[in-house]
Design a protein around this motif. Structure first.
Motif, PDB file in Angstrom:
ATOM      1  N   LYS A 138       0.833  -1.209   0.000  1.00 52.57           N
ATOM      2  CA  LYS A 138       0.000   0.000   0.000  1.00 52.57           C
ATOM      3  C   LYS A 138       0.861   1.250   0.000  1.00 52.57           C
ATOM      4  CE  LYS A 138      -4.186  -1.765   2.185  1.00 52.57           C
ATOM      5  NZ  LYS A 138      -5.024  -1.725   3.391  1.00 52.57           N
ATOM      6  N   ALA A 139       1.924   1.248   0.812  1.00 55.09           N
ATOM      7  CA  ALA A 139       2.814   2.406   0.874  1.00 55.09           C
ATOM      8  C   ALA A 139       3.517   2.614  -0.466  1.00 55.09           C
ATOM      9  CB  ALA A 139       3.839   2.230   1.988  1.00 55.09           C
ATOM     10  N   THR A 140       3.952   1.530  -1.089  1.00 53.43           N
ATOM     11  CA  THR A 140       4.613   1.625  -2.391  1.00 53.43           C
ATOM     12  C   THR A 140       3.661   2.159  -3.451  1.00 53.43           C
ATOM     13  OG1 THR A 140       6.030  -0.241  -1.807  1.00 53.43           O
ATOM     14  CG2 THR A 140       5.891   0.316  -4.134  1.00 53.43           C
ATOM     15  N   ALA A 141       2.423   1.671  -3.453  1.00 52.29           N
ATOM     16  CA  ALA A 141       1.435   2.135  -4.427  1.00 52.29           C
ATOM     17  C   ALA A 141       1.145   3.613  -4.234  1.00 52.29           C
ATOM     18  CB  ALA A 141       0.147   1.317  -4.299  1.00 52.29           C
ATOM     19  N   GLN A 142       1.077   4.045  -2.985  1.00 52.21           N
ATOM     20  CA  GLN A 142       0.813   5.457  -2.715  1.00 52.21           C
ATOM     21  C   GLN A 142       1.980   6.324  -3.200  1.00 52.21           C
ATOM     22  OE1 GLN A 142       0.267   6.331   1.444  1.00 52.21           O
ATOM     23  NE2 GLN A 142      -1.047   8.070   1.018  1.00 52.21           N
ATOM     24  N   LYS A 143       3.214   5.882  -2.947  1.00 50.16           N
ATOM     25  CA  LYS A 143       4.384   6.629  -3.415  1.00 50.16           C
ATOM     26  C   LYS A 143       4.403   6.710  -4.933  1.00 50.16           C
ATOM     27  CE  LYS A 143       7.601   5.731   0.368  1.00 50.16           C
ATOM     28  NZ  LYS A 143       8.815   4.994   0.755  1.00 50.16           N
TER      29      LYS A 143
ATOM     30  N   ALA B 263       1.834   6.584  -6.962  1.00 48.14           N
ATOM     31  CA  ALA B 263       0.772   7.485  -7.424  1.00 48.14           C
ATOM     32  C   ALA B 263       1.209   8.943  -7.288  1.00 48.14           C
ATOM     33  CB  ALA B 263      -0.502   7.237  -6.632  1.00 48.14           C
ATOM     34  N   ILE B 264       1.864   9.265  -6.182  1.00 51.15           N
ATOM     35  CA  ILE B 264       2.350  10.634  -5.981  1.00 51.15           C
ATOM     36  C   ILE B 264       3.403  10.984  -7.025  1.00 51.15           C
ATOM     37  CG2 ILE B 264       3.698  12.086  -4.400  1.00 51.15           C
ATOM     38  CD1 ILE B 264       2.233  10.615  -2.096  1.00 51.15           C
TER      39      ILE B 264
END
Length: 134
Positions: A87-92, A94-95
């Protein structure tokens, strides 16, 4: 069986991830596979389900039920950490993608796209039917 230090470390890890013993449904099932008659007669395989998330783990690493209980909880913690990491990787990502799409194009990039457009327009101009000005 795992040492008391390892059990304490596992309990601390579960607490840090928010996994409580009350949220776990644990059942013991017959083992299968290689290991002979002993593995097929005893309920040493541990099936662990985290009720709030629905995450399931099945462990039959050892012939000992207690060792399998420890390993199943460890595998459940690994799964939780993997999900959080994803989840953290996907959020990074996307940013980072939003940052790349919103940045200004370089001068060289603009020149290249204009040159490509010019070439395409010249090709299209050659496709036109000849006029009868002879």
């Amino acid at each position: 069986m795992a040492s008391p230090e390892k059990l304490a470390a596992l309990e601390a890890r579960m607490a840090a991830l928010g996994i409580e013993e009350e949220d776990l449904h644990e059942s013991f099932i017959l083992g299968s596979g290689s290991g002979g008659q002993k593995i097929n007669k005893t309920n040493s395989c541990v099936f662990l389900k985290h009720l709030p998330s629905g995450l399931q783990v099945k462990c039959q690493e050892s012939r000992s039920r207690e060792t399998n209980r420890y390993l199943a909880r460890e595998a459940l913690c690994d799964s939780f950490e993997g999900i959080r990491r994803d989840k953290a990787t996907a959020q990074k990502q996307a940013i980072e993608k939003a940052r790349r799409t919103n940045r200004k194009r370089s001068r060289r990039s603009k020149q290249r796209s204009v040159a490509e457009k010019r070439q395409i327009s010249e090709k299209k101009a050659l496709r036109k039917s000849p006029t009868g000005d002879d």
